[in-house]
Write a protein that holds these residues in place. Structure first.
Motif, PDB file in Angstrom:
ATOM      1  N   LEU A   7       0.858  -1.176   0.000  1.00 17.63           N
ATOM      2  CA  LEU A   7       0.000   0.000   0.000  1.00 17.63           C
ATOM      3  C   LEU A   7       0.899   1.232   0.000  1.00 17.63           C
ATOM      4  N   ALA A   8       0.928   1.963  -1.116  1.00 19.38           N
ATOM      5  CA  ALA A   8       1.786   3.139  -1.242  1.00 19.38           C
ATOM      6  C   ALA A   8       1.151   4.339  -0.565  1.00 19.38           C
ATOM      7  N   HIS A   9       1.997   5.155   0.054  1.00 18.99           N
ATOM      8  CA  HIS A   9       1.490   6.268   0.848  1.00 18.99           C
ATOM      9  C   HIS A   9       0.711   7.267   0.003  1.00 18.99           C
ATOM     10  N   LEU A  10       1.117   7.477  -1.253  1.00 20.29           N
ATOM     11  CA  LEU A  10       0.418   8.442  -2.089  1.00 20.29           C
ATOM     12  C   LEU A  10      -1.048   8.056  -2.298  1.00 20.29           C
ATOM     13  N   SER A  11      -1.358   6.783  -2.164  1.00 15.28           N
ATOM     14  CA  SER A  11      -2.746   6.341  -2.306  1.00 15.28           C
ATOM     15  C   SER A  11      -3.628   6.832  -1.172  1.00 15.28           C
ATOM     16  N   VAL A  12      -3.007   7.042  -0.015  1.00 17.54           N
ATOM     17  CA  VAL A  12      -3.743   7.453   1.195  1.00 17.54           C
ATOM     18  C   VAL A  12      -2.897   8.494   1.935  1.00 17.54           C
ATOM     19  N   LEU A  13      -2.558   9.572   1.244  1.00 18.08           N
ATOM     20  CA  LEU A  13      -1.472  10.448   1.681  1.00 18.08           C
ATOM     21  C   LEU A  13      -1.698  11.099   3.038  1.00 18.08           C
ATOM     22  N   THR A  14      -2.943  11.365   3.411  1.00 17.54           N
ATOM     23  CA  THR A  14      -3.198  12.015   4.694  1.00 17.54           C
ATOM     24  C   THR A  14      -3.337  11.022   5.842  1.00 17.54           C
ATOM     25  N   THR A  15      -3.117   9.763   5.558  1.00 16.31           N
ATOM     26  CA  THR A  15      -3.217   8.708   6.568  1.00 16.31           C
ATOM     27  C   THR A  15      -1.849   8.484   7.208  1.00 16.31           C
ATOM     28  N   VAL A  32       3.697  -2.119   3.331  1.00 14.35           N
ATOM     29  CA  VAL A  32       3.361  -0.708   3.210  1.00 14.35           C
ATOM     30  C   VAL A  32       4.587   0.017   2.668  1.00 14.35           C
ATOM     31  N   SER A  33       4.336   1.158   2.008  1.00 21.53           N
ATOM     32  CA  SER A  33       5.403   2.002   1.471  1.00 21.53           C
ATOM     33  C   SER A  33       5.182   3.400   2.022  1.00 21.53           C
ATOM     34  N   PHE A  34       6.076   3.847   2.890  1.00 21.59           N
ATOM     35  CA  PHE A  34       5.886   5.109   3.588  1.00 21.59           C
ATOM     36  C   PHE A  34       6.585   6.261   2.873  1.00 21.59           C
ATOM     37  N   ARG A  35       5.945   7.428   2.892  1.00 23.01           N
ATOM     38  CA  ARG A  35       6.585   8.665   2.427  1.00 23.01           C
ATOM     39  C   ARG A  35       6.988   9.467   3.658  1.00 23.01           C
ATOM     40  N   LEU A  36       8.292   9.629   3.852  1.00 19.49           N
ATOM     41  CA  LEU A  36       8.808  10.313   5.036  1.00 19.49           C
ATOM     42  C   LEU A  36       9.319  11.722   4.733  1.00 19.49           C
ATOM     43  N   THR A  37       9.316  12.111   3.468  1.00 23.93           N
ATOM     44  CA  THR A  37       9.726  13.469   3.101  1.00 23.93           C
ATOM     45  C   THR A  37       8.689  14.053   2.146  1.00 23.93           C
ATOM     46  N   ALA A  38       8.496  15.355   2.226  1.00 21.59           N
ATOM     47  CA  ALA A  38       7.499  16.022   1.391  1.00 21.59           C
ATOM     48  C   ALA A  38       8.022  16.230  -0.024  1.00 21.59           C
ATOM     49  N   VAL A  39       7.156  16.049  -0.993  1.00 25.23           N
ATOM     50  CA  VAL A  39       7.494  16.304  -2.382  1.00 25.23           C
ATOM     51  C   VAL A  39       7.059  17.721  -2.774  1.00 25.23           C
ATOM     52  N   HIS A  44       1.104  17.291   3.619  1.00 26.20           N
ATOM     53  CA  HIS A  44       1.469  16.889   4.970  1.00 26.20           C
ATOM     54  C   HIS A  44       2.362  15.651   4.884  1.00 26.20           C
ATOM     55  N   VAL A  45       3.366  15.618   5.724  1.00 24.02           N
ATOM     56  CA  VAL A  45       4.263  14.464   5.718  1.00 24.02           C
ATOM     57  C   VAL A  45       4.421  13.937   7.138  1.00 24.02           C
TER      58      VAL A  45
END
Length: 278
Positions: A7-15, A32-39, A44-45
């Motif tokens: 489950l990629a973070h961009l799919s549920v970015l505010t979660t 899961v695939s986490f986004r830890l830095t803002a693009v 929100h990151v």
């Protein structure tokens, strides 16, 4: 064939990462695939590298559910950012048990970009992380050939290429060229569908990529052929932001629809592969 999904973070970015693990466990994801830095400057990151309480909560849920972390994003290196900036992210990735770091090189100076990618690979190696180069079509590393040139030049054992089916399609990449590249360069793929018509502006390309992708089988990309040209058995990170749908449908339900569509589509793909080899 049993496919593995993240489950990629961009799919549920505010979660939050902790919520993502719970959703992944409920809906059948392996990773899961986490986004830890803002693009972007507005998104929100959830920077776990700077949030000890959330890091501990997330790790506890990973242990309790058996969900694993596939990759961490994003080590993005435009002209003004050095790879050492991402050491805290590498440390967090290792603590979470992640396998891969996603990188981008939006830098017109190709020599500098390549040298920085090599340094990032070297920084990631002690953490047992691969560094996988993504190539959004609107950046200075715009296609598979450009990404392959970087990975070939750095010649690092943990360097790889991240094929996102959307970017592959928008870059008009060649399936023949994809098949020719070393299989060991490909550790996982980001998978989605999207409308067949390629936007004519950068703004249009970015809008689709960040806000309005399609579930597999619901768009016009030949996802089937792209995946068939890649090594079998690699995990698929379902990166499918659907901002319009998010106005009325929960993150959990969107994640569920995403994986059910992928399972149905890829079961058909597997059947076709079996027919071909018969």
């Amino acid at each position: 064939m049993a496919h593995q999904f993240s489950l990629a973070h961009l799919s549920v970015l505010t979660t939050s990462p902790a919520e993502m693990v719970q959703i992944a466990a409920k809906t059948g994801y392996d990773f899961v695939s986490f986004r830890l830095t803002a693009v972007t400057t507005t998104e929100h990151v959830f920077a776990l590298q700077n949030a000890r309480a959330l890091m501990n909560e997330t790790k506890a849920l990973l242990a309790a559910t058996g969900v694993k972390v596939l990759d961490i994003e994003l080590a993005r290196m435009p002209a003004e950012i050095e790879p050492e900036t991402y050491v805290p992210v590498l440390e967090a990735a290792a603590e979470l048990g992640a396998r891969h770091i996603l990188a981008q090189l939006p830098d017109a100076n190709r020599e500098r970009a390549t040298e920085r990618f090599a340094r990032l690979c070297d920084l990631a190696l002690p953490y047992k992380l691969t560094v996988d180069l993504e190539y959004p079509s609107w950046t200075e590393t715009p296609n598979l050939a450009a990404a392959a040139a970087v990975v070939r030049a750095v010649n690092r054992p943990n360097a790889g290429i991240l094929v996102d089916t959307l970017h592959f399609d928008r870059a008009r990449d060649s399936l023949e060229e994809l098949r020719k590249l070393p299989a060991e360069w490909f550790h996982f793929a980001q998978v989605c569908d999207a409308p067949a018509e390629i936007p004519s502006t950068v703004e249009g390309l970015i809008h689709t990529a960040r806000s309005e992708r399609n579930f597999l089988g619901e768009g016009g990309i030949d996802v089937r052929s792209i995946l068939d040209a890649m090594p079998a058995g690699i995990p698929y990170s379902l990166e499918i932001p659907t901002d319009t749908l998010a106005l009325t449908v929960s993150a959990e339900e969107r994640a569920r629809r995403s994986i059910r569509a992928a399972e149905a589509y890829l079961d058909g793909l597997h059947g076709q592969r079996l027919k071909k080899s018969a």
